[in-house]
Design a protein around this motif. Structure first.
Motif, mmCIF file in Angstrom:
data_model
loop_
_atom_site.group_PDB
_atom_site.id
_atom_site.type_symbol
_atom_site.label_atom_id
_atom_site.label_comp_id
_atom_site.label_asym_id
_atom_site.label_seq_id
_atom_site.Cartn_x
_atom_site.Cartn_y
_atom_site.Cartn_z
ATOM 1 N N VAL A 310 0.847 -1.192 0.000
ATOM 2 C CA VAL A 310 0.000 0.000 0.000
ATOM 3 C C VAL A 310 0.888 1.249 0.000
ATOM 4 O O VAL A 310 1.832 1.345 0.786
ATOM 5 C CB VAL A 310 -0.921 0.005 1.238
ATOM 6 N N PRO A 311 0.617 2.205 -0.873
ATOM 7 C CA PRO A 311 1.428 3.438 -0.915
ATOM 8 C C PRO A 311 1.100 4.358 0.262
ATOM 9 O O PRO A 311 0.308 5.296 0.143
ATOM 10 C CB PRO A 311 1.045 4.068 -2.247
ATOM 11 N N TYR A 312 1.691 4.100 1.395
ATOM 12 C CA TYR A 312 1.405 4.844 2.625
ATOM 13 C C TYR A 312 2.321 6.059 2.693
ATOM 14 O O TYR A 312 3.503 5.963 3.021
ATOM 15 C CB TYR A 312 1.618 3.934 3.842
ATOM 16 N N SER A 313 1.786 7.228 2.401
ATOM 17 C CA SER A 313 2.576 8.456 2.397
ATOM 18 C C SER A 313 2.931 8.879 3.824
ATOM 19 O O SER A 313 2.121 8.739 4.751
ATOM 20 C CB SER A 313 1.805 9.574 1.709
ATOM 21 N N THR A 428 -3.856 17.055 0.093
ATOM 22 C CA THR A 428 -4.914 16.155 0.568
ATOM 23 C C THR A 428 -4.720 14.745 0.028
ATOM 24 O O THR A 428 -4.927 13.755 0.740
ATOM 25 C CB THR A 428 -6.293 16.693 0.144
ATOM 26 N N LEU A 429 -4.316 14.621 -1.228
ATOM 27 C CA LEU A 429 -4.069 13.302 -1.818
ATOM 28 C C LEU A 429 -2.875 12.608 -1.176
ATOM 29 O O LEU A 429 -2.891 11.381 -0.990
ATOM 30 C CB LEU A 429 -3.844 13.436 -3.326
ATOM 31 N N LEU A 430 -1.856 13.378 -0.840
ATOM 32 C CA LEU A 430 -0.623 12.790 -0.320
ATOM 33 C C LEU A 430 -0.648 12.542 1.182
ATOM 34 O O LEU A 430 0.149 11.764 1.696
ATOM 35 C CB LEU A 430 0.570 13.698 -0.650
ATOM 36 N N VAL A 431 -1.552 13.222 1.874
ATOM 37 C CA VAL A 431 -1.517 13.131 3.326
ATOM 38 C C VAL A 431 -2.038 11.791 3.823
ATOM 39 O O VAL A 431 -1.701 11.355 4.913
ATOM 40 C CB VAL A 431 -2.311 14.306 3.950
ATOM 41 N N TYR A 432 -2.884 11.136 3.012
ATOM 42 C CA TYR A 432 -3.393 9.824 3.428
ATOM 43 C C TYR A 432 -3.763 9.009 2.205
ATOM 44 O O TYR A 432 -4.386 9.518 1.266
ATOM 45 C CB TYR A 432 -4.610 9.965 4.351
ATOM 46 N N VAL A 433 -3.406 7.739 2.204
ATOM 47 C CA VAL A 433 -3.480 6.900 1.018
ATOM 48 C C VAL A 433 -4.900 6.764 0.470
ATOM 49 O O VAL A 433 -5.104 6.764 -0.752
ATOM 50 C CB VAL A 433 -2.880 5.504 1.309
ATOM 51 N N MET A 434 -5.902 6.652 1.351
ATOM 52 C CA MET A 434 -7.268 6.460 0.871
ATOM 53 C C MET A 434 -7.780 7.656 0.073
ATOM 54 O O MET A 434 -8.707 7.527 -0.726
ATOM 55 C CB MET A 434 -8.206 6.190 2.058
#
Length: 630
Positions: A310-313, A428-434
């Motif tokens: 999972v791409p977890y930023s 917002t996209l990078l702060v959390y994977v979902m």
């Protein structure tokens, strides 16, 4: 300049609630009963008491040769001390002391035995009382921490007496702090009176059920309240000269301040069970030490999905890296993160209020949206396990929506507006994977709906452009490297006959759809949601309607996806803005129907806030968490 309220106002009608609460506690004969827990940390301050262990068919804790536990707020009455303990292999003499005064010397046998001891009222101070147990070492080679094995320790008030002066002081302190915060948030005199009455009566109810546990929180509560007072005073000083606050904004701000104090206090309670809270602090410290790769590898493996790529930023962690220079230990960082995250979350109701105003709704509707956010139990769920990136992600999402609405009120977006919205969406996209799935769905559906209405087509083009550019930037910056591994893992997951990840989730938060609806929302907001959407539709197409429709579409889709990939209730949490805003619009229409509508709305909002607060207190105080609570 901030002027303190006069003494005549401070001790006027609103303080009758304090007298009534004290009188009620005395009349209903709320005797104190406390038993040390074995499934959670001890709620009171203590020393020399070990963790829970299992053996000889019992659950017990080791008490050191010199151990103590502090009781705050006992009434000056006779109390019964009940203990079940084991001495080991030799008979030894146990000395039981109350406030440094020996009460009894007892020869403990080398077996399990129960002790009943009356503590006379003359030994109780009614403020802070300390029970100490002292026993010699089993042998010179024995660790002092292994004094006595205790499987039960309880204290019971057995006769009625004058209410503890410490409890009375606590109620007065709560009343004064609420009154002062009401003044700083510019509540009207009537609102301040109501706030004090409700706050003190609720505190009295809680004290009647968890007196010793709550009184142990008093120093923490005082500190968090002081922080809230300072922040609110600073906010008033910085903003009041520019623009006066409306009564509805003051009410929303007051609720936000109370929400911060409740979260920050209970998260730092002695009994609060940390799940990932300390892990988050450790991750921040490791990133600050240059070990970001190790943190990334650990967080990328999401066991509840059964996917290891999972791409977890880590972006949300980098926000707190500067704190590592001031707070190098895990404990201090954990405490700081709890306070900061509580403050961030407490600003969400204010953002929702601003979003409603900029979307053209009434100030009352803005307040109702703020109150409903606080009244939704699901808003506590990621404080439960310490999933701070999820909370930060929701904050950025609502801020993005607010900024979009602010620019939409202008004839067109400037380059500054386009770049600002793009930067917010990328963050917002990078702060959390979902969010790489959730945000494009909401804004994408909003763009399509806007495109269907000629008057909104310029807005549709702007949204399409800004979302498309933001997704490309997010892929180039981070997500691109994970696309193929994640797609491959998802395909393998769908082909697997056994969904190990979903089955390994804690069952209390994985229930049926109806159980999730009740646990996270208490059903009322979900029932009101389509009514609010219909009322918005009747007023005509707006970008706000398009965005709320996007949330509804996302909630429906994600509930279906949740049957295949457990979303850990993140879809419910992400859709909080719609779950607060659409029911608020419905309730605002009820208020316009007259007195009955106002009464019904007040009862519904009060019920939800009480249910939400109680759900969180059950989690924080006794570690009861399930779809019945959260």
């Amino acid at each position: 300049m901030i002027v303190l309220p006069s003494l005549s106002k401070l001790f006027a009608l609103r303080y009758i609630s304090v007298v009534l609460t004290i009188f009620t506690l005395f009349i209903i004969d709320s005797l104190t009963h406390y038993r040390i827990p074995f499934n959670i940390p001890i709620e009171l301050y203590s020393r020399g008491i070990g963790e829970t262990e299992f053996g000889d068919g019992k659950t017990f804790r080791w008490f050191a040769t010199d151990s103590a536990i502090t009781f705050s707020g006992l009434d000056q009455a006779t109390h019964l001390l009940v203990m079940n303990l084991h001495n080991g292999v030799l008979q030894r003499q146990l000395t039981i002391q109350v406030n440094n005064t020996p009460i009894v010397h007892y020869n403990v046998r080398p077996s399990w035995q129960k002790i009943y001891l009356l503590i006379p009222r003359t030994q109780i101070t009614s403020y802070i009382d300390t029970l100490a147990l002292r026993i010699p070492l089993l042998s010179p080679d024995t660790e002092p921490s292994f004094g006595l094995a205790v499987s039960e320790l309880a204290i019971h008030q057995i006769d009625k007496s004058t209410l503890s002066l410490f409890v009375i002081f606590a109620l007065l302190a709560i009343a004064f702090s609420i009154d002062l915060l009401g003044y700083l948030t510019k509540l009207t005199a009537t609102d301040r009176t109501l706030a004090v009455w409700v706050g003190v009566l609720a505190s009295g109810f809680i004290l009647a059920n968890w007196r010793l546990q709550v009184m142990a929180l008093l120093p923490i509560w005082l500190f968090m309240t002081l922080i809230a007072i300072c922040i609110t005073a600073l906010l008033q000083r910085c903003t009041s000269r520019r623009q006066p606050w409306s009564p509805w904004f003051s009410r929303a701000l007051m609720l936000s301040v109370v929400l911060f104090v409740i979260h920050a206090t209970t998260l730092n309670a002695p009994a609060f069970v940390d799940i990932d809270h300390r892990a988050r602090a450790n991750h921040v410290l490791q990133i600050a030490a240059g070990n970001a790769a190790a943190v990334q590898a650990k967080l990328s493996n999401q066991y509840e999905w059964g996917i290891s790529s999972v791409p977890y930023s880590l972006l949300s962690y980098y926000f707190f890296v500067p704190l590592a220079t001031l707070l190098p230990s895990t404990l201090s960082m954990t405490i700081a993160l709890k306070i900061v995250i509580s403050l961030i979350n407490a600003t969400i109701p204010i953002l929702l209020y601003g979003l409603m105003i900029n979307a053209g709704h009434s100030q009352r509707a803005g307040f109702l949206a703020s109150a409903l956010y606080i009244g939704l139990p699901v808003q506590h769920i990621y404080f439960h396990d310490g999933s701070y990136p999820t909370i930060i992600g929701l904050w950025f999402t609502i801020l993005t929506l607010l900024v979009i609405h602010m620019f939409e009120r202008q004839p067109g977006w400037s380059w500054i507006g386009f770049l600002t919205v793009t930067a917010l969406i990328v963050t917002t996209l990078l702060v959390y994977v979902m969010h790489i799935a959730f945000v494009p769905v909401v804004l994408g559906v909003a763009s399509l709906i806007a495109y269907a209405h000629p008057a909104l087509r310029p807005t549709s083009y702007r949204l399409f452009s800004v979302v498309g550019v933001s997704i490309i930037i997010a892929i180039l910056l981070y997500y691109g490297q994970f696309i193929l591994p994640t797609v491959s893992a998802v395909i393998d997951r769908l082909q697997a006959s056994t969904r190990v990840g979903h089955d390994s989730l804690p069952s209390p938060l994985v229930g049926s759809f109806l159980e999730q609806v009740w646990g996270h929302t208490r059903l009322l907001p979900v029932v009101l949601l389509p009514i609010g959407l219909f009322l918005m539709f009747r007023k005509g197409a707006t970008i706000h309607l398009a965005m709320m429709s996007g949330y509804v579409v996302l909630l429906i889709i994600s509930c279906l996806v949740d049957t295949q990939f457990s979303l850990w209730n993140k879809h419910w949490y992400f859709c909080l803005p719609a779950l607060a805003i659409l029911p608020a619009i419905a309730l605002d229409s009820f208020v316009q129907q007259g007195f009955a509508g106002r009464v019904i709305t007040a009862i519904l909002v009060a019920f939800l806030i009480w249910e939400s607060t109680l759900a969180w207190l059950l989690r924080a105080m006794i570690y009861e968490w399930s779809l019945r609570t959260l």
